[in-house]
Design an enzyme around this catalytic site. Structure first.
Site, PDB file in Angstrom:
ATOM      1  N   HIS A  56       2.580  57.161  22.140  1.00 54.72           N
ATOM      2  CA  HIS A  56       3.182  56.918  23.245  1.00 54.72           C
ATOM      3  C   HIS A  56       3.565  55.384  23.398  1.00 54.72           C
ATOM      4  O   HIS A  56       2.417  54.611  23.787  1.00 54.72           O
ATOM      5  CB  HIS A  56       2.493  57.567  24.549  1.00 54.72           C
ATOM      6  CG  HIS A  56       3.547  57.244  25.877  1.00 54.72           C
ATOM      7  ND1 HIS A  56       4.389  57.962  26.044  1.00 54.72           N
ATOM      8  CD2 HIS A  56       3.287  56.367  26.787  1.00 54.72           C
ATOM      9  CE1 HIS A  56       4.951  57.666  27.232  1.00 54.72           C
ATOM     10  NE2 HIS A  56       4.256  56.670  27.639  1.00 54.72           N
ATOM     11  N   HIS A  58       6.753  52.203  24.443  1.00 54.15           N
ATOM     12  CA  HIS A  58       8.180  51.807  24.862  1.00 54.15           C
ATOM     13  C   HIS A  58       8.464  50.572  24.281  1.00 54.15           C
ATOM     14  O   HIS A  58       8.393  49.701  24.882  1.00 54.15           O
ATOM     15  CB  HIS A  58       8.169  51.588  26.539  1.00 54.15           C
ATOM     16  CG  HIS A  58       7.566  53.017  27.358  1.00 54.15           C
ATOM     17  ND1 HIS A  58       8.569  53.790  28.114  1.00 54.15           N
ATOM     18  CD2 HIS A  58       6.534  53.459  27.584  1.00 54.15           C
ATOM     19  CE1 HIS A  58       7.983  54.676  28.575  1.00 54.15           C
ATOM     20  NE2 HIS A  58       6.404  54.428  28.137  1.00 54.15           N
ATOM     21  N   GLU A 136      14.887  59.843  26.165  1.00 52.33           N
ATOM     22  CA  GLU A 136      14.201  60.310  27.619  1.00 52.33           C
ATOM     23  C   GLU A 136      15.384  60.584  28.461  1.00 52.33           C
ATOM     24  O   GLU A 136      16.400  59.738  28.644  1.00 52.33           O
ATOM     25  CB  GLU A 136      13.425  59.048  28.020  1.00 52.33           C
ATOM     26  CG  GLU A 136      12.841  59.164  29.333  1.00 52.33           C
ATOM     27  CD  GLU A 136      11.698  58.338  29.761  1.00 52.33           C
ATOM     28  OE1 GLU A 136      10.673  58.471  29.833  1.00 52.33           O
ATOM     29  OE2 GLU A 136      12.379  56.972  29.964  1.00 52.33           O
ATOM     30  N   HIS A 174      10.982  62.240  31.940  1.00 48.23           N
ATOM     31  CA  HIS A 174      10.463  61.052  32.358  1.00 48.23           C
ATOM     32  C   HIS A 174       9.231  61.260  33.199  1.00 48.23           C
ATOM     33  O   HIS A 174       7.968  60.933  32.884  1.00 48.23           O
ATOM     34  CB  HIS A 174      11.170  60.027  33.209  1.00 48.23           C
ATOM     35  CG  HIS A 174      10.486  58.950  33.828  1.00 48.23           C
ATOM     36  ND1 HIS A 174       9.892  58.917  35.030  1.00 48.23           N
ATOM     37  CD2 HIS A 174      10.119  57.595  33.068  1.00 48.23           C
ATOM     38  CE1 HIS A 174       9.277  57.870  35.218  1.00 48.23           C
ATOM     39  NE2 HIS A 174       9.621  57.050  34.187  1.00 48.23           N
ATOM     40  N   GLU A 204       0.145  59.954  37.003  1.00 55.25           N
ATOM     41  CA  GLU A 204      -0.111  58.594  36.707  1.00 55.25           C
ATOM     42  C   GLU A 204      -0.628  57.814  37.739  1.00 55.25           C
ATOM     43  O   GLU A 204      -1.953  57.128  37.389  1.00 55.25           O
ATOM     44  CB  GLU A 204       1.001  57.619  36.220  1.00 55.25           C
ATOM     45  CG  GLU A 204       0.734  56.277  35.633  1.00 55.25           C
ATOM     46  CD  GLU A 204       1.902  55.626  35.046  1.00 55.25           C
ATOM     47  OE1 GLU A 204       3.003  56.352  35.185  1.00 55.25           O
ATOM     48  OE2 GLU A 204       1.521  54.383  34.579  1.00 55.25           O
ATOM     49  N   ASP A 303       0.745  53.005  25.273  1.00 50.56           N
ATOM     50  CA  ASP A 303       1.947  52.823  26.251  1.00 50.56           C
ATOM     51  C   ASP A 303       2.871  51.505  25.934  1.00 50.56           C
ATOM     52  O   ASP A 303       2.688  50.992  24.689  1.00 50.56           O
ATOM     53  CB  ASP A 303       1.386  52.368  27.827  1.00 50.56           C
ATOM     54  CG  ASP A 303       2.387  53.010  28.667  1.00 50.56           C
ATOM     55  OD1 ASP A 303       3.520  53.497  28.298  1.00 50.56           O
ATOM     56  OD2 ASP A 303       1.673  53.556  29.876  1.00 50.56           O
TER      57      ASP A 303
HETATM   58 FE   LIG Z   1       4.786  55.441  29.217  1.00 52.29          FE
END
Ligand SMILES: [Fe+2]
Ligand SMILES: [Fe+2]
Lengths: 401, 401
Positions: A56, A58, A136, A174, A204, A303
């Site tokens: 995972h 971005h 996404e 998302h 989260e 992340d």
């Molecule tokens: Fe994330």
């Protein structure tokens, strides 16, 4: 290749001493004295193991170092909204290259990339690591649902053009709080039809918990101000159930409750644990023991640089090892190696993550600073002392580091 | 020198933007436009701050990487007993140099060294960092108390020969469970007479807690087997009170209770927090909030390579930042910078640790990867992004890195 320690990550979690691996694109044989011609020896205190998988990230946010506001989830989210466009503009060729280089050097052969804009597509099709490319979808305003959906479909189509052995298309929803249920359904339907793997952020922050449970808390003001949304769109359990019969990873889950973990387990979902990201946004620490008690396979991931100072996966599992103070370091270490190899491979539908005949030859090698007296200590010592690798093979090919 | 950010660590915790520092051996002036001749500018996104101080190390054990057994305090202790002599033999010139070099590169100007053998003395008198050299006493067997004491006195005398501006003699009492009270009293008496600073390990493990409270637990077997000792020699509170009217740092304190923290506070003791060491020996996490509530100044230190993979103090405070998940990252970050500068300076009786007129010119400079929008975020961003420094000054002199 021959190494002092071969960490197979096979079902039995075997570690072989002074053993060999023979491979072309795939792993052909694992064991002792396999061939007439002697194997290339990787050197004293060498370790050979499956290459790592960061499930995972971005990369679109890789330009961030000191820009975004850490320490509180909502302030962070506001700073993302404020700086998003600038950060995207700042991240072009060089920026993507640095991000991929950092992963490569730390022994990563594959990663799951969440793409919200498509900015990262061009670069990612031209680099040597394997990519699962999650297009996404985000958006909760019914008035623009259709437009968002069309844009999403266009991004899917665009990314499909590049599909090959190393580049696979997938989808991301998302989160339960940011996507309209109508959109969710449409997108999940496509995923089922096309066999796309799915990722979604889930539970989260405490704010997300409060908002989805009671329609209250810090998210209330945030949504009213930014998106004219006055109540949550879906119940958490209902959200999870939508992913039945798909291969879905739920990212974070720090504030998921027992019931939700059970639902994730029922649908054979994965959980991605991003401990540094969670810490920097001050959202708490995932209870890994509860996750394990529900028989959920977890992965550890970095992340994006939007909420981390590094994309190095050895550093991330070392952070996890230090942070999860309730768990025994030695046994946790074994689990953490699984989380970034075989578990991550399964979560992304890849044929790697272990050293077994028939698996893709995605391997890394590095050296420990000294010999290991008791082999029980090997996983922990690997995590403590490894930052970068000496060799990375992907589909049997040596990658320039 | 002129920098974008000057982190003074003065009483008001001031951060000055685009300011200057003028110094010779001591800091002469801090502020803006101080001199006619323009200051040397350290560059874009440069930070100037007090050099770091690692107040608790054991360099004698620097040869350890993968030898000692982590994950459990008693197994670790047994592996120390078993490998101690070998590790000491392996650590000579080169090994000490590597240890000091790692500290130097991470911006450390001074450290507190616990010496149990005196092996480290020669090297430490010939390197550029400031040293507080704690001659350690350990031993609980009444039959050999006198011999141990004589040996201790000889080591004190030997180390005193090297005392100078950068090298100070001090004493360490290993712990409440490993030193006979008669020895404690004798040694503390010397400390008071000669004004020696003191360090002692205290309440590191659950086993220590159980042993000192009840004479039971894992330590019972350990002591019987190794030292023919069948009951604890002193009560914890009584132990703490012995250090009244001295400057003492209590190292670890993970399992110290409220009462004990109060006693430490009463005698103006310091606490040294070694989070990575505690984690690797699986002894738990110090509750920093309780420490702060008792108004105790704490320092963060690496401990030795006997229980750490690194002596880099920026990495250690980053680990603390990640591990202390109950505390707000932004405010904890400020505290952590204090812990390794001004607090550590006070604990070792040094005239540095802050950028103020009259303090020793012990300074470091490094660059952040990008500018800081909100200055509130500076301490956290420093801790996340700094591994090594560009410049280290000790007593105003630039040290080769
Ligand atoms: Fe994330
Ligand atoms: Fe220590």
């Amino acid at each position: 290749l021959k190494a002092d320690y071969i960490v197979t990550m096979n079902e039995k979690n075997e570690i072989l001493l002074n053993a060999e691996v023979i491979f072309d694109k795939k792993i052909l044989k694992v064991g002792y004295n396999l061939d007439d011609s002697p194997a290339v020896y990787l050197g004293k205190n060498s370790v050979l193991m499956p290459a790592l998988i960061n499930n995972h990230t971005h990369l679109e946010f890789s330009a961030n170092t000191t820009t975004l506001n850490y320490g509180d989830f909502i302030s962070w989210l506001n700073s993302v909204l404020e700086n998003r466009e600038d950060l995207f503009l700042e991240c072009s060729g060089k920026c993507f290259k640095n991000a991929v280089d950092e992963m490569k050097k730390s022994g990563i052969c594959a990663f799951g990339e969440i793409s919200s804009s498509g900015n990262d597509l061009k670069y990612l099709t031209k680099q040597p690591l394997k990519v699962i490319y999650f297009n996404e979808i985000i958006g909760s305003n019914p008035a623009v649902v259709d437009m968002l959906y069309q844009d999403f479909l266009a991004r899917i189509e665009e990314s499909k053009k590049y599909e090959n052995e190393k580049f696979k298309v997938a989808i991301s929803i998302h989160s339960p709080y940011s996507v309209h249920p109508i959109l969710m359904d449409k997108v999940i339907e496509i995923a089922k039809k096309e066999n796309y793997i799915i990722q979604t952020h889930f539970m989260e922050s405490k704010a997300e918990r409060k908002w989805l449970d009671e329609g209250k808390g810090e998210f209330k003001l945030f949504f009213e101000q930014n998106f004219k949304l006055s109540k949550p769109l879906i119940k958490p359990v209902e959200f999870i159930r939508k992913f039945k019969d798909t291969k879905t990873t739920f990212v974070h889950c720090v504030h998921a409750n027992e019931k939700e973990l059970e639902e994730i387990s029922k649908i054979n979902g994965y959980i991605s644990h991003c401990p540094v990201s969670n810490r920097l946004l001050n959202t708490g620490l995932l209870n890994l023991e509860k996750v394990k008690n529900k028989y959920i396979d977890y992965t550890v991931a970095t992340d994006g640089k939007s909420s981390n100072y590094s994309l190095n996966l050895f550093k991330e599992i070392r952070a996890a090892l230090l942070m999860q103070t309730e768990l025994h370091p030695k046994y946790l270490a074994k689990d953490l190696l699984k989380s970034v190899t075989i578990n991550a491979a399964k979560s992304l539908g890849l044929n790697n993550g272990s050293i077994e005949t028939g698996k893709d030859a995605d391997l890394i090698s590095f050296k420990l600073p000294d010999k290991i007296k008791d082999i029980e200590n090997l996983p922990l010592q690997i995590i403590l002392h490894t930052n970068e690798v000496n060799y990375l093979y992907i589909n049997g090919e040596e990658i320039n580091l």
